[in-house]
Scaffold this active site. Structure first.
Site, mmCIF file in Angstrom:
data_model
loop_
_atom_site.group_PDB
_atom_site.id
_atom_site.type_symbol
_atom_site.label_atom_id
_atom_site.label_comp_id
_atom_site.label_asym_id
_atom_site.label_seq_id
_atom_site.Cartn_x
_atom_site.Cartn_y
_atom_site.Cartn_z
ATOM 1 N N GLU A 71 0.917 -1.204 -0.060
ATOM 2 C CA GLU A 71 -0.016 -0.099 0.048
ATOM 3 C C GLU A 71 0.766 1.276 0.041
ATOM 4 O O GLU A 71 0.415 2.455 -0.434
ATOM 5 C CB GLU A 71 -0.857 -0.017 1.242
ATOM 6 C CG GLU A 71 -2.333 -0.822 0.883
ATOM 7 C CD GLU A 71 -3.180 -0.134 2.136
ATOM 8 O OE1 GLU A 71 -2.910 0.492 3.086
ATOM 9 O OE2 GLU A 71 -4.638 -0.886 1.957
ATOM 10 N N HIS B 36 7.965 -26.717 -1.604
ATOM 11 C CA HIS B 36 7.584 -28.109 -2.447
ATOM 12 C C HIS B 36 6.555 -27.499 -3.391
ATOM 13 O O HIS B 36 5.744 -28.314 -3.849
ATOM 14 C CB HIS B 36 6.728 -28.934 -1.489
ATOM 15 C CG HIS B 36 8.232 -29.486 -0.595
ATOM 16 N ND1 HIS B 36 8.563 -30.807 -0.993
ATOM 17 C CD2 HIS B 36 8.920 -29.035 0.352
ATOM 18 C CE1 HIS B 36 9.711 -31.085 -0.076
ATOM 19 N NE2 HIS B 36 9.713 -30.024 0.856
ATOM 20 N N LYS C 56 -14.167 0.007 -4.055
ATOM 21 C CA LYS C 56 -15.360 0.307 -3.142
ATOM 22 C C LYS C 56 -16.404 1.139 -3.980
ATOM 23 O O LYS C 56 -17.637 0.964 -3.409
ATOM 24 C CB LYS C 56 -14.778 1.475 -2.153
ATOM 25 C CG LYS C 56 -13.937 0.555 -0.999
ATOM 26 C CD LYS C 56 -13.530 1.585 0.020
ATOM 27 C CE LYS C 56 -12.226 0.986 0.972
ATOM 28 N NZ LYS C 56 -11.947 2.044 1.971
#
Ligand code: PA5
Length: 447
Positions: free
Chosen positions: A289, A310, A424
């Site tokens: 951010e 793995h 948003k």
């Protein structure tokens, strides 16, 4: 006091020491911008001196509120997202017994989290679990208007009031929010909840050393004074008066930017200790951010080794050479487990008999470092003496300070997050939120 230690030698190959030290002036300028408050986002620098400015009275108030919830609750649900979630989660996971929730006896309430997603099944299962439990709530939102925690709080508040009555529920709910603004502040004042304030000048991802992080950590039974003391250690060690070559925050910021300029666009935070998984999640938010803007910024990724050797190990060893690793290396384990001898030795493991499991892990760590460096993956190492509150506090402040400097080296505002708003706006438009009529119409025409 022993400290965490930054080792950059194994990154010097892709970039030279001269290249890293070539960023010394930019790092010093970033340091100055932070301390003089002359850089972008300078209204969000409250975190800079936070460790040394937290008073004894502040800590006592948090500890008292934590004890109150501890005495009433077997589970405390901490509601928050992003910076209002990840710091507490990171420290609690790093300090907790990994199987604590399955034990019969607990020294402190189990801390669970909500509001960090909008998973319907997650919320259903959490509410189902809480039906016959004595629980409390810490609801955290700086803005007081974030949708995810608001939904979780509405649900759990209603449930708690039904289970224990409004008066007792009021004693089991604590809100951490803005001093004056936002729906959560209004609600908390109306209901008379105990509240803690998040200062205006501390952004979410830099707020773990405020009540946002300290209250849940104290409720979970951990020593917030030691955490803050650790942050103070690094406030000094990464101070403006500490020269570049001895200043871990400046050195880390310069090294990662030198690597970025050399084409290493992804930084992978590596741990060899599963307790640090969520610490990496916190770090990803801090750097992602802060730096990912203006079409710039190192992509912060994370892996848990040896588990991910793995799965992601192949890519890291031989995939596109655009990555570098920063390894969190914990020196001392809290417990000892020794590999036993087996008279039949059918599994062929007797060559390890008598060795501690951590000795094997450490050799896996060293072997991986050599293999990845040989494979063209530069390696930064951060040595952590042990997983204690003190060293976690050091680690938190070190990464925060380095992040501020690094953002300024990159020449972005490390303290805003304008890009978070885009989803948003669309979500509110799609949900027909009042006030979004024009956006609703526009987005529907695009579907
Ligand atoms: O770093 C940030 O500012 C964000 O991640 C916020 O912490 C997150 O969006 C939650 O915001 P709030 O605390 O206002 O609910």
């Amino acid at each position: 006091m022993e400290k965490i230690n930054l080792v950059i030698e194994k990154a010097l190959g892709t970039v030279s020491r001269e290249t890293v030290f070539g960023l010394q002036d930019k790092a010093a300028k970033g340091m100055e911008q932070l301390h003089q408050g002359t850089g972008q986002g300078n209204d969000f620098l409250g975190w800079l001196n936070l460790p040394s400015e937290i008073s004894d009275a502040d800590l006592t108030e948090i500890e008292t509120a934590a004890r109150n919830l501890q005495s009433r609750c077997e589970i405390v649900v901490v509601i928050g997202i992003g910076g209002s979630y990840l710091g507490a989660k990171a420290v609690i996971e790093a300090m907790s017994n990994g199987f604590e929730h399955l034990r019969k006896q607990h020294n402190a309430p189990i801390v669970l989290f909500a509001g960090q997603n909008i998973g319907e099944d997650y919320l259903y299962e959490l509410q189902d679990l809480l039906t016959d439990k004595q629980f409390g709530i810490v609801v955290i939102s700086k803005s007081g208007t974030t949708t995810e925690p608001a939904i979780a709080f509405r649900l759990l508040k209603e449930q708690l009031e039904k289970q224990v009555g409004k008066e007792e529920a009021g004693c089991r709910i604590i809100a951490v929010t803005d001093a004056a603004k936002g729906a959560l502040r209004k609600l908390a004042d109306t209901e008379g909840y105990k509240t803690f304030v998040i200062a205006d000048n501390v952004g979410g991802r830099f707020s773990v050393l405020t009540p946002v992080g300290l209250l849940p950590i104290a409720i979970a039974g951990f020593d917030i004074r030691a955490l803050v003391a650790g942050a103070c250690d690094m406030q000094k060690a990464c101070g403006a008066d500490v020269p570049f070559e001895q200043n871990p925050a400046m050195l880390y910021a310069a090294t990662r930017n030198a690597l970025y300029q050399a084409g290493k666009k992804t930084e992978i935070l590596v741990n060899f200790n599963p307790k640090l998984h969520y610490f990496a999640e916190w770090w990803k938010q801090l750097y992602g951010e802060s730096e990912g803007k203006e079409h710039l910024g190192i992509f912060p990724a994370a892996v848990d080794f040896t588990t991910d050797l793995h799965s992601m190990g192949q890519w890291i060893q031989e995939g596109e050479r655009t990555i570098f690793e920063t390894v969190l290396s914990v020196k001392e384990m809290q417990h000892k487990v020794t590999i036993p001898t087996d008279s039949d030795n059918l599994d062929g493991l007797n060559y390890l008999a008598g060795k501690r499991v951590d000795e094997v892990n450490k050799m896996a760590e060293l072997g991986t470092q050599i293999a990845h460096v040989d494979g063209g993956v530069p390696n930064i190492k951060i040595e952590i003496p042990a997983l204690t509150e003190r060293y976690l506090g050091q680690l938190i402040y070190f990464f925060e300070k380095a992040c501020g400097i690094s953002g300024y080296i990159l020449d972005v505002n490390p303290f805003n997050q304008p890009g978070v708003e885009a989803y948003k706006r669309n979500m509110f438009a799609l949900l027909n939120k009042p006030g979004y009529e024009a956006e609703s119409k526009a987005i529907r025409e695009r579907l």
